[in-house]
Design a protein around this motif. Structure first.
Motif, mmCIF file in Angstrom:
data_model
loop_
_atom_site.group_PDB
_atom_site.id
_atom_site.type_symbol
_atom_site.label_atom_id
_atom_site.label_comp_id
_atom_site.label_asym_id
_atom_site.label_seq_id
_atom_site.Cartn_x
_atom_site.Cartn_y
_atom_site.Cartn_z
ATOM 1 N N ARG A 171 -12.044 6.326 -2.324
ATOM 2 C CA ARG A 171 -12.348 4.920 -2.572
ATOM 3 C C ARG A 171 -11.052 4.216 -2.915
ATOM 4 N NH1 ARG A 171 -16.425 1.583 -1.049
ATOM 5 N NH2 ARG A 171 -16.034 -0.398 -2.087
ATOM 6 N N ALA A 172 -10.781 3.107 -2.242
ATOM 7 C CA ALA A 172 -9.520 2.393 -2.468
ATOM 8 C C ALA A 172 -9.788 0.898 -2.554
ATOM 9 C CB ALA A 172 -8.533 2.684 -1.334
ATOM 10 N N ASP A 173 -8.923 0.222 -3.253
ATOM 11 C CA ASP A 173 -9.001 -1.240 -3.346
ATOM 12 C C ASP A 173 -8.227 -1.812 -2.160
ATOM 13 O OD1 ASP A 173 -9.386 -3.822 -4.146
ATOM 14 O OD2 ASP A 173 -7.858 -3.781 -5.724
ATOM 15 N N LEU A 174 -8.878 -1.803 -0.987
ATOM 16 C CA LEU A 174 -8.184 -2.207 0.234
ATOM 17 C C LEU A 174 -8.026 -3.724 0.300
ATOM 18 C CD1 LEU A 174 -9.948 0.100 2.873
ATOM 19 C CD2 LEU A 174 -7.762 0.461 1.716
ATOM 20 N N PRO A 175 -6.852 -4.207 0.640
ATOM 21 C CA PRO A 175 -6.673 -5.644 0.844
ATOM 22 C C PRO A 175 -7.326 -6.070 2.157
ATOM 23 C CG PRO A 175 -4.675 -4.479 1.450
ATOM 24 C CD PRO A 175 -5.614 -3.448 0.886
ATOM 25 N N GLU A 176 -7.504 -7.341 2.337
ATOM 26 C CA GLU A 176 -8.052 -7.851 3.600
ATOM 27 C C GLU A 176 -6.935 -7.861 4.643
ATOM 28 O OE1 GLU A 176 -9.270 -12.152 4.751
ATOM 29 O OE2 GLU A 176 -11.121 -11.219 4.003
ATOM 30 N N ALA A 227 0.859 -1.186 0.000
ATOM 31 C CA ALA A 227 0.000 0.000 0.000
ATOM 32 C C ALA A 227 0.888 1.227 0.000
ATOM 33 C CB ALA A 227 -0.922 0.013 1.207
ATOM 34 N N GLU A 235 -1.977 4.385 -3.776
ATOM 35 C CA GLU A 235 -2.994 3.334 -3.728
ATOM 36 C C GLU A 235 -4.133 3.680 -2.771
ATOM 37 O OE1 GLU A 235 -0.966 -0.898 -4.481
ATOM 38 O OE2 GLU A 235 0.123 0.328 -3.019
ATOM 39 N N GLY A 246 -14.138 -0.316 2.335
ATOM 40 C CA GLY A 246 -13.405 -0.055 1.108
ATOM 41 C C GLY A 246 -13.053 1.393 0.907
ATOM 42 N N GLU A 247 -13.412 2.255 1.871
ATOM 43 C CA GLU A 247 -13.090 3.667 1.761
ATOM 44 C C GLU A 247 -11.998 4.057 2.760
ATOM 45 O OE1 GLU A 247 -17.018 5.802 -0.066
ATOM 46 O OE2 GLU A 247 -16.854 5.746 2.122
#
Length: 270
Positions: free
Chosen positions: A30-35, A5, A9, A174-175
């Motif tokens: 808005r981000a493509d957050l990993p788990e 990250a 990102e 996801g934000e």
């Protein structure tokens, strides 16, 4: 699972973020957050009983529990060791409306450590992470104290952030919510149990920088030839010598090195 990250990102256009949002006001992205971590993983981590104070505690109505309220003492290799999390107490507090807080998660959780390490190069500051698992409806006064900038990664549920005079902010899963320093805010878990990771960025303050400069100057003075004879010098001559050395020291300073040392000092104090 490999996790990375960077600032880009999390917020998209990093230069635009630094120009238009950093240290100015809250902003949502808005981000493509990993788990990074799950509620089940947190409860399993608490249940294993190996985490200790202050890495894990509970917070109710903005007030952290005392150490003796949530920890036990154990015998480890025939040595008495205090501070181990009391598993049943922490879980019961959570079910009763308290927040489970995992401080400095970057010290022991590899995925969160990767996020912190990915963000750190963008800032001349201490970067750290805390995980908060908050039951639905629970209110956390001063959840963001304003001492540091924060990137709040909302992983599950929703959190409503409020501050006097500002409209509420409600990041969803996801934000990423950026909160600048200097403004305390209250958090309320809405939409079920709220799980978030707060990445804090705490810049060195004036005291940190002055302490580094003073240490540098003292070392310089001690290494000089005059230092060997300073006890023979009259007070006026000694003052002149120190003044001249201060001027030379400031003129020759490596400011990047000073800031690095100031960040290291702040980190050691946290």
């Amino acid at each position: 699972m490999t996790v990375t990250a960077t600032l880009t990102e999390l917020v998209g256009d990093a230069p635009e973020f630094l120009r238009g949002h950093w240290n100015r006001g809250p902003a949502r992205f808005r981000a493509d957050l990993p788990e990074l971590i799950t509620e089940r993983e947190i409860l399993d981590t608490v249940a294993c009983g190996l985490l200790s104070w202050p890495y894990v505690t509970v917070v109710r109505d903005g007030v952290p529990a005392r150490r003796d309220e949530v920890t036990v003492t154990r015998r480890v290799l025939n040595v008495t060791v205090p501070g181990f999390v009391h598993r049943r107490t922490v879980v019961e507090e959570f079910r009763g409306g308290a927040t489970i807080e995992l401080a400095h998660a970057e010290h022991w959780q590899p995925r969160i450590r990767a996020v912190v390490e990915g963000l750190a190069p963008a800032f001349g500051a201490e970067v750290a992470a805390a995980v908060r698992l908050t039951p639905a409806g629970a209110v956390e006064p001063a959840a963001h104290t304003g001492r540091a900038h924060a990137f709040v990664l909302q992983l599950a549920g929703e959190t409503e952030w409020t501050a006097a005079g500002d409209p509420p902010l409600v990041p969803r899963p996801g934000e990423v919510l950026y909160l600048p320093h200097g403004r305390p805010r209250t958090a309320t878990a809405t939409g079920g149990t709220s799980l978030r990771v707060a990445i804090t960025v705490e810049e060195p303050d004036t005291a940190d920088i002055v302490a580094v400069l003073a240490r540098t100057l003292v070392r310089r003075l001690q290494a000089s030839e005059e230092a060997k004879l300073h006890h023979r010098l009259p007070a006026e001559r000694k003052a002149d010598w120190v003044r001249d050395e201060v001027a030379r020291c400031c003129a020759e300073l490596d400011l990047a090195a000073v800031l690095d040392a100031a960040v290291e000092r702040r980190t050691s104090r946290s």
